[in-house]
Write a protein that holds these residues in place. Structure first.
Motif, mmCIF file in Angstrom:
data_model
loop_
_atom_site.group_PDB
_atom_site.id
_atom_site.type_symbol
_atom_site.label_atom_id
_atom_site.label_comp_id
_atom_site.label_asym_id
_atom_site.label_seq_id
_atom_site.Cartn_x
_atom_site.Cartn_y
_atom_site.Cartn_z
ATOM 1 N N SER A 75 36.788 31.719 47.436
ATOM 2 C CA SER A 75 35.432 31.632 47.973
ATOM 3 C C SER A 75 34.704 30.509 47.248
ATOM 4 O O SER A 75 34.686 30.455 46.007
ATOM 5 N N ASP A 84 32.277 31.222 44.474
ATOM 6 C CA ASP A 84 32.745 31.528 43.118
ATOM 7 C C ASP A 84 33.084 30.274 42.318
ATOM 8 O O ASP A 84 33.625 30.374 41.214
ATOM 9 N N LEU A 124 32.167 28.907 38.000
ATOM 10 C CA LEU A 124 31.713 30.030 37.173
ATOM 11 C C LEU A 124 32.232 29.836 35.750
ATOM 12 O O LEU A 124 33.408 29.515 35.552
ATOM 13 N N ASP A 158 31.640 35.827 35.216
ATOM 14 C CA ASP A 158 32.026 36.979 36.037
ATOM 15 C C ASP A 158 33.234 37.646 35.387
ATOM 16 O O ASP A 158 34.225 36.969 35.086
ATOM 17 N N THR A 196 36.107 29.624 36.673
ATOM 18 C CA THR A 196 36.708 29.128 37.913
ATOM 19 C C THR A 196 36.534 27.617 37.994
ATOM 20 O O THR A 196 35.720 27.025 37.276
ATOM 21 N N GLY A 225 36.769 27.453 43.352
ATOM 22 C CA GLY A 225 36.642 28.892 43.169
ATOM 23 C C GLY A 225 37.913 29.569 42.700
ATOM 24 O O GLY A 225 38.009 30.807 42.746
ATOM 25 N N ASP A 240 40.594 30.977 40.011
ATOM 26 C CA ASP A 240 40.576 31.522 38.660
ATOM 27 C C ASP A 240 41.365 30.606 37.729
ATOM 28 O O ASP A 240 42.554 30.324 37.973
#
Length: 314
Positions: free
Chosen positions: A65, A68, A71, A80, A87, A91, A93
């Protein structure tokens, strides 16, 4: 007379002989070697088990997404808990991309070292045992290649392959191209080392005896000479593994490595470098730390192996 089975049962097993060897004694007395081994094994296990232990699949568009993106790590303001190391711009990880990226980096590193080792050992055996014009041709090629840095040779081979395959087909063969380009830039060390060892071994009695009983030259080289020159080769292979991983990361950082859709550690560093000065430092710092720890651990392991196999230091 004692029973043969009883005598065999009293013989030490392979594990017992290994634990009683000089190599194990040196390993057990070297904290750096043990720590490096644990780190390398953990990294390899994490890379192999990435689909099972990664919190997210960074290459599945359905799980990504754009909301996200960027981050920070979970322990910073705005972080988060779902994304421990933050991220990237898509988005994804960062922790998951590192785990998956290590798979590509390690795969390219191991494959290129194996290719360079097989090619270098073969040419080194031929040069040392055959001699004459065969030795001269192989060694002159090696001398010419030594005048160029390995990264330049890898870039040259990579560029030729990219031009021949075309932009559309290159991504499909990029793994093989990386392995060939890195392997061809590292074979000289194996070839020269094996050639020197073969020149020493070729005049020993066991080789002369093998010639007298009529064994073929290739059989003598592979079954008799090769096992006695593997010590230095293993040391070079261990050290070259770190160099191969760094070379792959360098090529990927320069944009001629694996595509961003399936990035290695070098690609992740390159992607994060675009956002480093805008404050999103975690995108490039964590892959960089991972690459540094992995390369350092392999190098320390290679240094220990070099000292352990050196009879002058025993």
């Amino acid at each position: 007379m004692a029973d043969t089975s009883d005598m065999r049962s009293k013989e030490p097993g392979r594990i017992a002989r290994a634990l009683d060897s000089d190599l194990w004694y040196s390993f057990s007395r070297s904290p750096l070697a043990m720590i490096s081994t644990v780190v390398v094994v953990l990294f390899i296990a994490a890379a192999l088990l990435a689909p099972l232990i990664a919190p997210h699949d960074p290459f599945d568009p359905a799980n990504l997404s754009i909301l996200d993106s960027f981050l920070p790590p979970a322990w910073l303001d705005g972080g988060d808990p779902r994304f421990l190391l933050g991220t990237d711009d898509q988005g994804r990880d960062v922790l998951s991309t590192i785990l998956y990226g290590m798979r590509i980096s390690l795969a390219v590193g191991f494959a290129s070292v194996i290719f360079a080792m097989v090619l270098g050992i073969t040419l080194g055996l031929l040069a040392g045992y055959m001699g004459g014009w065969v030795d001269s041709v192989i060694m002159r090629i090696a001398d010419v290649q030594l005048t160029f840095p390995a990264i330049l040779i890898a870039l040259l081979i990579n560029g030729v392959a990219r031009a021949m395959a075309g932009p559309q087909s290159y991504d499909k063969v990029v793994f093989v191209v990386l392995v060939l380009s890195i392997g061809l830039s590292f074979w000289v060390q194996y070839g020269r080392t094996v050639r020197g060892s073969v020149l020493v071994e070729a005049n020993k009695e066991y080789v002369l005896a093998a010639r007298l009983i009529g064994l073929k030259p290739w059989t003598i080289m592979v079954k008799h000479v090769l096992p006695n020159v593997l010590g230095p080769v293993l040391v070079i292979a261990t050290i070259n593994l770190a160099l191969a991983i760094i070379t792959e990361a360098t090529l990927s950082f320069l944009g001629v490595g694996v595509p961003p859709t399936q990035p290695s550690l070098g690609t992740l560093i390159r992607i994060g470098n675009d956002f480093l000065f805008s404050g999103e430092w975690w995108i490039t710092i964590f892959p960089g730390i991972t690459l540094a720890i992995l390369a350092l651990s392999v190098n320390l392991l290679g240094d220990w192996l070099r000292d352990a196999l050196n009879p002058k230091l025993r």
